[in-house]
Scaffold this motif. Sequence first.
Motif, PDB file in Angstrom:
ATOM      1  N   ASP A  52       0.879  -1.095   0.164  1.00 21.04           N
ATOM      2  CA  ASP A  52      -0.261  -0.039  -0.002  1.00 21.04           C
ATOM      3  C   ASP A  52       0.783   1.164   0.006  1.00 21.04           C
ATOM      4  O   ASP A  52       0.517   2.229  -0.714  1.00 21.04           O
ATOM      5  CB  ASP A  52      -0.970  -0.138   1.274  1.00 21.04           C
ATOM      6  CG  ASP A  52      -2.277  -1.044   1.118  1.00 21.04           C
ATOM      7  OD1 ASP A  52      -2.195  -1.507   0.180  1.00 21.04           O
ATOM      8  OD2 ASP A  52      -2.678  -1.220   2.138  1.00 21.04           O
ATOM      9  N   THR A  53       1.935   1.241   0.679  1.00 17.55           N
ATOM     10  CA  THR A  53       2.859   2.294   0.827  1.00 17.55           C
ATOM     11  C   THR A  53       3.502   2.568  -0.629  1.00 17.55           C
ATOM     12  O   THR A  53       3.577   3.693  -1.043  1.00 17.55           O
ATOM     13  CB  THR A  53       3.904   2.104   1.954  1.00 17.55           C
ATOM     14  OG1 THR A  53       3.224   1.594   3.007  1.00 17.55           O
ATOM     15  CG2 THR A  53       4.468   3.318   2.473  1.00 17.55           C
ATOM     16  N   MET A  54       3.771   1.511  -1.001  1.00 24.89           N
ATOM     17  CA  MET A  54       4.396   1.547  -2.428  1.00 24.89           C
ATOM     18  C   MET A  54       3.649   2.085  -3.494  1.00 24.89           C
ATOM     19  O   MET A  54       3.942   2.826  -4.168  1.00 24.89           O
ATOM     20  CB  MET A  54       4.993   0.147  -2.870  1.00 24.89           C
ATOM     21  CG  MET A  54       6.231  -0.349  -2.396  1.00 24.89           C
ATOM     22  SD  MET A  54       6.802  -2.007  -3.112  1.00 24.89           S
ATOM     23  CE  MET A  54       7.400  -1.578  -4.374  1.00 24.89           C
ATOM     24  N   MET A  68       9.185  -8.435  -6.255  1.00 27.28           N
ATOM     25  CA  MET A  68       7.965  -8.029  -6.828  1.00 27.28           C
ATOM     26  C   MET A  68       8.376  -6.413  -7.002  1.00 27.28           C
ATOM     27  O   MET A  68       9.146  -5.536  -6.512  1.00 27.28           O
ATOM     28  CB  MET A  68       6.974  -7.771  -5.495  1.00 27.28           C
ATOM     29  CG  MET A  68       5.699  -7.385  -5.985  1.00 27.28           C
ATOM     30  SD  MET A  68       4.638  -6.731  -4.620  1.00 27.28           S
ATOM     31  CE  MET A  68       5.317  -4.973  -4.679  1.00 27.28           C
ATOM     32  N   SER A  69       7.551  -5.979  -8.370  1.00 30.05           N
ATOM     33  CA  SER A  69       7.809  -4.334  -8.506  1.00 30.05           C
ATOM     34  C   SER A  69       6.490  -4.141  -9.143  1.00 30.05           C
ATOM     35  O   SER A  69       5.680  -4.775  -9.845  1.00 30.05           O
ATOM     36  CB  SER A  69       9.125  -4.433  -9.764  1.00 30.05           C
ATOM     37  OG  SER A  69       8.813  -5.163 -10.613  1.00 30.05           O
ATOM     38  N   ILE A  70       6.228  -2.628  -9.127  1.00 32.51           N
ATOM     39  CA  ILE A  70       5.087  -2.181  -9.727  1.00 32.51           C
ATOM     40  C   ILE A  70       5.556  -1.956 -11.189  1.00 32.51           C
ATOM     41  O   ILE A  70       6.208  -0.860 -11.268  1.00 32.51           O
ATOM     42  CB  ILE A  70       4.415  -1.239  -8.832  1.00 32.51           C
ATOM     43  CG1 ILE A  70       4.260  -1.553  -7.203  1.00 32.51           C
ATOM     44  CG2 ILE A  70       3.336  -0.355  -9.320  1.00 32.51           C
ATOM     45  CD1 ILE A  70       4.088  -0.679  -6.571  1.00 32.51           C
ATOM     46  N   VAL A  71       4.711  -2.123 -12.163  1.00 35.70           N
ATOM     47  CA  VAL A  71       5.170  -1.906 -13.551  1.00 35.70           C
ATOM     48  C   VAL A  71       4.531  -0.527 -13.816  1.00 35.70           C
ATOM     49  O   VAL A  71       5.197   0.382 -14.349  1.00 35.70           O
ATOM     50  CB  VAL A  71       4.987  -2.963 -14.442  1.00 35.70           C
ATOM     51  CG1 VAL A  71       5.350  -2.537 -15.871  1.00 35.70           C
ATOM     52  CG2 VAL A  71       5.564  -4.329 -14.100  1.00 35.70           C
ATOM     53  N   LYS A  72       3.353  -0.490 -13.590  1.00 32.22           N
ATOM     54  CA  LYS A  72       2.704   0.650 -13.794  1.00 32.22           C
ATOM     55  C   LYS A  72       1.623   0.805 -12.719  1.00 32.22           C
ATOM     56  O   LYS A  72       1.017  -0.136 -12.180  1.00 32.22           O
ATOM     57  CB  LYS A  72       2.211   0.824 -15.044  1.00 32.22           C
ATOM     58  CG  LYS A  72       1.043  -0.018 -15.103  1.00 32.22           C
ATOM     59  CD  LYS A  72       0.203   0.432 -16.739  1.00 32.22           C
ATOM     60  CE  LYS A  72      -1.012  -0.383 -16.888  1.00 32.22           C
ATOM     61  NZ  LYS A  72      -1.561  -0.099 -18.333  1.00 32.22           N
ATOM     62  N   SER A  73       0.978   1.890 -12.268  1.00 31.47           N
ATOM     63  CA  SER A  73      -0.055   2.180 -11.663  1.00 31.47           C
ATOM     64  C   SER A  73      -0.598   3.508 -11.867  1.00 31.47           C
ATOM     65  O   SER A  73      -0.108   4.681 -11.311  1.00 31.47           O
ATOM     66  CB  SER A  73       0.247   2.279 -10.132  1.00 31.47           C
ATOM     67  OG  SER A  73      -0.880   2.288  -9.203  1.00 31.47           O
ATOM     68  N   ARG A  74      -1.659   3.462 -12.665  1.00 30.00           N
ATOM     69  CA  ARG A  74      -2.304   4.829 -13.132  1.00 30.00           C
ATOM     70  C   ARG A  74      -2.689   5.698 -12.243  1.00 30.00           C
ATOM     71  O   ARG A  74      -3.403   5.360 -11.152  1.00 30.00           O
ATOM     72  CB  ARG A  74      -3.493   4.510 -14.149  1.00 30.00           C
ATOM     73  CG  ARG A  74      -2.879   4.110 -15.585  1.00 30.00           C
ATOM     74  CD  ARG A  74      -4.105   4.015 -16.473  1.00 30.00           C
ATOM     75  NE  ARG A  74      -3.630   3.218 -17.611  1.00 30.00           N
ATOM     76  CZ  ARG A  74      -4.588   2.562 -18.169  1.00 30.00           C
ATOM     77  NH1 ARG A  74      -5.555   2.069 -17.502  1.00 30.00           N
ATOM     78  NH2 ARG A  74      -4.239   1.891 -19.146  1.00 30.00           N
ATOM     79  N   HIS A  90       4.224   5.805  -7.440  1.00 29.13           N
ATOM     80  CA  HIS A  90       4.568   4.402  -6.682  1.00 29.13           C
ATOM     81  C   HIS A  90       6.006   4.329  -6.806  1.00 29.13           C
ATOM     82  O   HIS A  90       6.555   4.723  -7.716  1.00 29.13           O
ATOM     83  CB  HIS A  90       3.564   3.709  -7.529  1.00 29.13           C
ATOM     84  CG  HIS A  90       4.072   3.568  -9.327  1.00 29.13           C
ATOM     85  ND1 HIS A  90       3.176   4.238 -10.139  1.00 29.13           N
ATOM     86  CD2 HIS A  90       4.862   2.928 -10.119  1.00 29.13           C
ATOM     87  CE1 HIS A  90       3.755   4.251 -11.090  1.00 29.13           C
ATOM     88  NE2 HIS A  90       4.652   3.246 -11.086  1.00 29.13           N
ATOM     89  N   SER A  91       6.142   3.332  -6.042  1.00 29.52           N
ATOM     90  CA  SER A  91       7.637   3.113  -5.845  1.00 29.52           C
ATOM     91  C   SER A  91       8.281   2.525  -6.975  1.00 29.52           C
ATOM     92  O   SER A  91       7.614   1.717  -7.714  1.00 29.52           O
ATOM     93  CB  SER A  91       7.923   2.368  -4.798  1.00 29.52           C
ATOM     94  OG  SER A  91       9.023   1.786  -4.494  1.00 29.52           O
TER      95      SER A  91
END
Lengths: 592, 105
Positions: free
Chosen positions: A282-284, A465-471, A475-476
């Motif tokens: 959530d923080t990320m 784990m990585s966040i590729v995208k977050s519209r 994000h981290s």
Amino acid sequence: MKTATRQTGKRSRPRSTSAKAPKAAKAAKAATGVLGLDEITGGGLPRGRTTLVVGGPGSGKTILALQFLVNGARDFDEPGIFVAFEETSDRIVTNAEGFDWPLAALRKSKLFFLDAQPKPDLVQSGNFDLSGMLAVLEAKVKSTRARRIVFDALDIILALLPDHSARRREIYRLHEWLLARGLTGVITSKAGGDDARVHADQAFGVMQFMVDCVVILNHTLVLGVSQRNLRVQKYRGSRFVENESPFLIGKHGLEVAVARTLRLATVAVTNERVSSGIARLDTMLGGGYYRGASVLITGFPGTAKTTLSGAFAEAACRRGERTMFVSFDSDGSEVIRNLASVGIRLERYVKNGRLRIVSARTITGSAETYLVHIKSLATEHDARCVVIDPVSTLSKSGNEQTAHSVAERLIDWSKSEGITMVCTSLLDEMKSQTEASSPLQISTLADTWIHLNYLVQAGERNRGMSIVKSRGTAHSNQVRELILSDTGVTLTDAYTAGGEVLMGTLRWQKERAERMATEVSAVAGKLKRLRLDAEEAELRVRLHSLGVELDAKLGEKELLARTTESLETTSTRDRTRMRELRGADVAPKTRQ
Amino acid sequence: MSHRKRASNAMPRPVCFEFRLYVAGDSPNSARAQVNLGALCRKHLAGCYKIQIIDVYKEPNRAMLDGIFMTPVLIKVAPSPVRMIVGTLNQSATLLEALGLVPAE
């Protein structure tokens, strides 16, 4: 000449509809009430005109035609007549019992069947025409005030006609009759769908040219999976979706899949965040997923996709939101057990009915079928959060072509319903390991895309784990290590060393080495300080002793001075005394 | 249209024929059927026949009851079995056979 008049008529039509108010334009179409078809045709079939529905055996022509009448009679107060050339009306009604159509009630006042099957022992001698039928229908239309009429399997009767010119003549007769009465007609006819043979049949070609709208139904098998498609081939004076659209025969009849339903425009976009179930994630994400967002979790087998989506489901249930978990991989009880091993306890929510776990292994068929099932189950459960694990099942063999559009519509649907949806997607290990090779290509549609992968290092496999995208969310950009334990799922910072991310034991070693280095330096510092203290103390001692020595020296010096002084004094006194004793006068100083 | 005799039986029949001919106004096919039927009866049935001509435009409900969807249609009401023959009734072996005028060989 006839052609000329028809053409002018057809040309004036679009002009008049576009010039008129939208309401009038709307009236130019007879809504079919078939889910999706009205969107494709921009409102329905041409009113007062004829539509040809073509398709192979079992492609759903009769159902579509009957549905058109049923909906017209039930929802639009337009009575209809069904002329059955092939099956008897009783059989058609029996066959349609599976649908939620009030046929029995409608048959009393608004829906009429006319059996016009040629009798098997019918003897044919010479030419004939369809005037008889039209005369009968004329009377029927008058008495029932019918506005819609269906000729089901017209090809049956046309086949009896001796030659092409006779067929052409009768088609023309029928068409003119329909036009003159202002009836919205649907003619169904067997044909191989989009097959080229359609055009080989002259009578058929005539029909296709004559009518104002042609709908083609296809039923094909792709790798053993049944795929149904509908295509509007032509629609005079109206825009329409020209592409093939998959459809399904469901409880309400035909359901045609359209990418964007009209309702979508009304969806309110919210800024509300919902927890992913993992605090650090959530923080990320800067607070969690957006409510109503579609989240895609991609990864190879065993990268904890299910676990991540399970955490989301648990968090949703904890918030008190009704949730549905669709598992294509395992049974509901297995899902519960497996997730419980990593501290995600779903059982109580299943018991209190908040969570519904659907094992979809049993559903077979086209991607469309899955979509319809998921939709209806979610609606039934009134779900606010949906997990689909894995959504890549949709693209299983036979469904490759349609899967993408199904996934697209799945996301559209969840958005239009305001459902927060987490989909996992299995990446094929055999395929290229680039992140973009998600088989459904829904990564572009998803709002948030989390990618899980393995990092094989020093004989270990660790989850990254990585966040590729977050519209729409900050994000981290960091890769985190995902750690599963029986107390839950946590994320830790991954160490980078020499441009490489360290995980697992390597991370632990690195951590340990750093810890030791810190300790060592702390000890060394302490030691140095001690030594300095000692030196200082020594110096201080030396300083003190020197002081004392100095004092002694000073004392000595003073003593010396004093001694010298007293000696001088003594000697002077002595000399004076001696002089006194000798009585000498003052001696010259030089002699001294 | 030529009335060619393919097979005829000059022997007068004891049974009388009863026909019902459904026509669609005076459309060409219907008119031809009427002519053809008259010729056939005169030729083969020698006065022992009854023809009732029904215009579907005038009596659509009756046509509906009889299940008439094509015109012209000839119904042989008697003698049994009841047969239905669609078309202009061009004289042919099929037609005569259907009417029971020629025993099947």
